[in-house]
Design a protein around this motif. Structure first.
Motif, mmCIF file in Angstrom:
data_model
loop_
_atom_site.group_PDB
_atom_site.id
_atom_site.type_symbol
_atom_site.label_atom_id
_atom_site.label_comp_id
_atom_site.label_asym_id
_atom_site.label_seq_id
_atom_site.Cartn_x
_atom_site.Cartn_y
_atom_site.Cartn_z
ATOM 1 N N UNK A 160 26.837 36.897 2.239
ATOM 2 C CA UNK A 160 26.372 35.846 3.039
ATOM 3 C C UNK A 160 28.087 35.740 3.473
ATOM 4 N N UNK A 219 28.505 35.302 7.342
ATOM 5 C CA UNK A 219 28.502 33.867 7.836
ATOM 6 C C UNK A 219 30.013 34.105 8.898
ATOM 7 N N UNK A 255 18.380 44.543 2.141
ATOM 8 C CA UNK A 255 16.927 44.320 2.319
ATOM 9 C C UNK A 255 16.299 45.528 2.152
ATOM 10 N N UNK A 279 19.833 31.531 7.469
ATOM 11 C CA UNK A 279 20.549 32.635 7.380
ATOM 12 C C UNK A 279 22.101 32.246 6.724
ATOM 13 N N UNK A 280 22.314 30.894 7.278
ATOM 14 C CA UNK A 280 23.029 30.232 7.204
ATOM 15 C C UNK A 280 23.477 29.952 5.725
ATOM 16 N N UNK A 281 22.309 29.346 5.308
ATOM 17 C CA UNK A 281 22.340 28.509 3.734
ATOM 18 C C UNK A 281 21.958 29.911 2.844
ATOM 19 N N UNK A 282 21.820 31.230 3.032
ATOM 20 C CA UNK A 282 21.643 32.377 2.005
ATOM 21 C C UNK A 282 20.207 32.412 1.620
ATOM 22 N N UNK A 321 17.324 35.317 3.216
ATOM 23 C CA UNK A 321 17.292 36.400 3.886
ATOM 24 C C UNK A 321 16.051 36.631 4.354
ATOM 25 N N UNK A 322 15.562 37.534 5.569
ATOM 26 C CA UNK A 322 14.449 38.056 6.466
ATOM 27 C C UNK A 322 14.299 36.838 6.817
ATOM 28 N N UNK A 341 15.100 34.513 -0.648
ATOM 29 C CA UNK A 341 16.043 34.129 -1.989
ATOM 30 C C UNK A 341 15.647 34.945 -2.457
ATOM 31 N N UNK A 389 4.656 42.939 5.460
ATOM 32 C CA UNK A 389 4.265 42.452 6.899
ATOM 33 C C UNK A 389 2.663 42.736 6.514
#
Lengths: 325, 335
Positions: free
Chosen positions: B61, B65, B113, A300-303, A305-306, A324, B156
């Motif tokens: 983000x 973060x 989302x 999640x930190x890398x960017x 989602x879900x 992404x 899902x």
């Protein structure tokens, strides 16, 4: 397993690249004073990392990883079957089912040396396309004149989009074994083999629909850099999937698993592949890898989602997936 | 303006870090983590300044973060952190809400989302006649939005998600139409309809929304009947029926509440089944069937009332006859 080996090799090559940059700093002196476990920061670029339960400078780790994979490349698949009792095939099949790729998708399999994931991907997409074609012909069995004339007019449009799989690995030996397998299985179309480092992928931005890394990310020196690279090469809406050994949740199973890992696997490694130390590294590196929740936070930190993870075999293996967006 | 915000955020981050540093014991791992967090904060600020991507994604983000980061800092300093973490947590939550209230680029493009998933499913609906209610339709919909087909992995439940989204969309459209009509009646611009007519019009409006997808509707109905979809489909059906009765003016609080909704559910489901296999022009047979069913229900309601009053009369008559008989036979007399 061979996957950590592949990652070791990848790290080795990456570290060897870094060596070229930092060679002016005096490699011999570094290996002399920084061999110990104390946090010795002789040079600004030279940090220590874990190699199994040891602490080694990153340059050393790269070399050792490369040697490991060079040794085991030929026996890689046999060792996989022996160590996991064949269950690794089920894990990889489940990865494909969860992925459920649509026809026309492009896959990048990093650390995919011998090509297991890529082969399964191509088979899956082929069978999907066949099923769609069958459905289309079944519904067209009594076409009206209008439909027939439409078909004639659209005959020269492009056919269904081709799916492509790119296998990227840092170790040439592993790729060689993979190519041999592909030739013997007769899979050629839509498959490419590329040498590359997970922390610095040789691809442009926004290229791939799906990025997979199966049993490889554990051996990457800078996991967050690998995740950043994954984010970069994925198209918007693309999916990151990582299959990796993880923490077993059930305490009883955990004890059995530990006993099996530390007693049986290095022995198998010695007997089948003639290399005890590599497989000792393998089981140790599994223990050093972060657990499911922590790795999910890293993704999640890398960017992505879900982000979600699925546990297989009681947590022995975990599949993490992120998008992404 | 954005730079000012960034400066404020950096100031808050440093203040937050400062309160941790103020703790008495600062062992080496904590120092390292602080250094790492400074480094990370600096990197993030740099990333923000040079990123060309839509500011929304980086801002969301950043929020995640920031929140994750401040919580991380405070878990490493857990022994000292309790009093310090609460104001800091408030600090962390405050930038998020204040940022959302900001006007400008960030507010418009910020999307959750769920909203993105809703957009994908709406785009997928136009591919349903071609691909049916399936993942292929969702993949085609995602591609029209510029997303890769791999984003279908977010759903899902697959085709079930698509069908349920469509049903929810139809229900909300119907509610809007009914509310609009209600407003018209309130303003006196339209005549209030009789209950039977109102129900007929409402059900017809709702079923007409299926007409573009009528070829594939049997597939959708079968998807709704799958065990894991039944709770959701029942929920949608019950809210639909409840809304129709509410706008029809039903305010009952006794058994009638249940009987009315049960009746309308039966009417709706049977009419839907008739519609699926109807081949008359403009589904005229279906609307005739609907008329007849509603008429049946209305008749049944009046019949029920008649039966009840007749029953009461009959019972009274019988009681009277029994008393007369007792009088005649002399059982009633006192000895």
């Amino acid at each position: 397993m061979a996957a950590p080996m592949r990652l070791l090799v990848r790290r080795v090559i990456r570290l060897s690249h870094r060596n070229i940059h930092v060679s002016a700093a005096g490699a011999s002196g570094r290996s002399g004073c920084c061999w110990g476990t104390s946090p010795c920061r002789c040079f600004s670029d030279d940090r220590n990392t874990h190699f199994g339960f040891e602490t080694v400078p990153e340059a050393e780790k790269a070399k050792r990883v490369y040697k490991v994979f060079e040794n085991v490349a030929q026996k890689y698949d046999v060792m996989n079957d022996a160590m996991s009792l064949g269950i690794h095939r089920l894990w990889k099949d489940t990865l494909l089912h969860v992925m459920h790729p649509q026809p026309g998708a492009r896959l990048l399999d990093v650390g995919g040396g011998t090509g297991d994931i890529a082969f399964r991907f191509l088979e899956y997409v082929c069978s999907q396309q066949e099923r769609q074609k069958r459905r289309a012909t079944r519904s067209m069995q009594t076409p009206s004149w209008q439909d027939i004339s439409n078909n004639y007019s659209t005959e020269d449009e492009d056919g269904p989009r081709e799916s492509r799989a790119v296998v990227c690995d840092i170790n040439k030996e592993m790729l060689k074994v993979g190519k041999q397998k592909a030739d013997s299985m007769g899979i050629g179309a839509g498959l490419s083999w590329v040498v590359g480092d997970a922390e610095e992928l040789p691809f442009d931005d926004d290229q791939f629909d799906i990025y997979t890394i199966a049993f490889g990310i554990r051996n990457v020196t800078h996991i967050d850099q690998a995740l950043q690279e994954a984010l970069r090469v994925l198209k918007p809406g693309g999916r990151f999937m990582c299959l990796e050994f993880s923490k077993v949740t059930n305490p009883v199973l955990a004890r059995l698993y530990d006993a099996y890992s530390f007693q049986m696997i290095p022995v198998l490694g010695e007997v089948i592949a003639g290399d005890w130390k590599s497989y000792q590294y393998l089981v140790e590196s599994i223990r050093k890898f972060p657990d499911q929740e922590e790795f999910k936070h890293m993704i999640e930190d890398a960017g992505f989602y879900c982000v979600q993870y699925y546990n297989f075999t009681g947590g022995v293996v975990a599949l993490h997936s992120g998008f992404k967006l | 303006m954005a730079a000012l915000l960034r400066g404020l955020r950096a100031g808050r981050a440093i203040r937050g870090l400062g309160s941790v540093v103020a703790a008495p014991t600062a062992t080496t791992p904590q120092c390292r983590s602080l250094r790492r967090s400074f480094h990370c904060a600096a990197l993030r600020l740099q990333d923000e300044s040079k990123s060309d991507k839509p500011p929304s994604s980086s801002s969301t983000t950043y929020h995640e973060h920031y929140q994750a980061h401040t919580t991380e800092q405070y878990t490493t300093a857990a022994s000292q952190g309790d009093s310090a973490s609460d104001p800091a947590a408030e600090e962390a939550s405050r930038p998020n809400t204040s940022y959302q209230d900001q006007s400008g680029e960030q507010g418009e493009e910020y999307e959750t989302e769920e909203q993105l998933q809703a957009r994908i499913l709406t785009a997928a609906l136009e591919f349903v006649p071609q691909h049916g209610w399936s993942m292929e339709a969702i993949a085609a919909g995602a591609e029209t939005l510029g997303l890769s087909s791999a984003s279908t992995g977010m759903f899902y439940n697959g085709a079930g998600d698509l069908v349920l989204h469509f049903i929810a969309q139809c229900n909300s459209q119907l509610t809007e139409i009914l509310a609009e009509q209600h407003k018209q009646v309130q303003l006196g611009q339209a005549e209030p309809k009789k209950t039977a007519d109102f129900l007929r019009d409402a059900v017809e409006t709702r079923l007409r929304m299926y007409i573009p997808y009528i070829e594939t509707w049997p597939q959708a109905m079968s998807i709704l009947l799958l065990p894991h979809n039944i709770p959701d489909s029942l929920k949608h059906l019950s809210t639909l029926v409840d809304d129709i009765w509410y706008y029809a003016g039903d305010r009952s609080t006794d058994m009638n509440w249940y009987t009315k909704r049960a009746a309308l559910t039966g009417i709706y489901n049977t009419t839907e089944l008739v519609m699926v296999q109807d081949s008359s022009p403009d589904f005229q047979d279906t609307w005739n069937f609907l008329d007849n069913r509603i008429q049946d229900v209305v008749n049944m309601a009046s019949t029920a009332k008649q039966v009840q009053s007749t029953g009461e009369a009959v019972v009274q008559g019988l009681m009277g006859a029994a008393v007369t008989l007792k009088n005649l036979t002399g059982v009633n007399q006192r000895r």
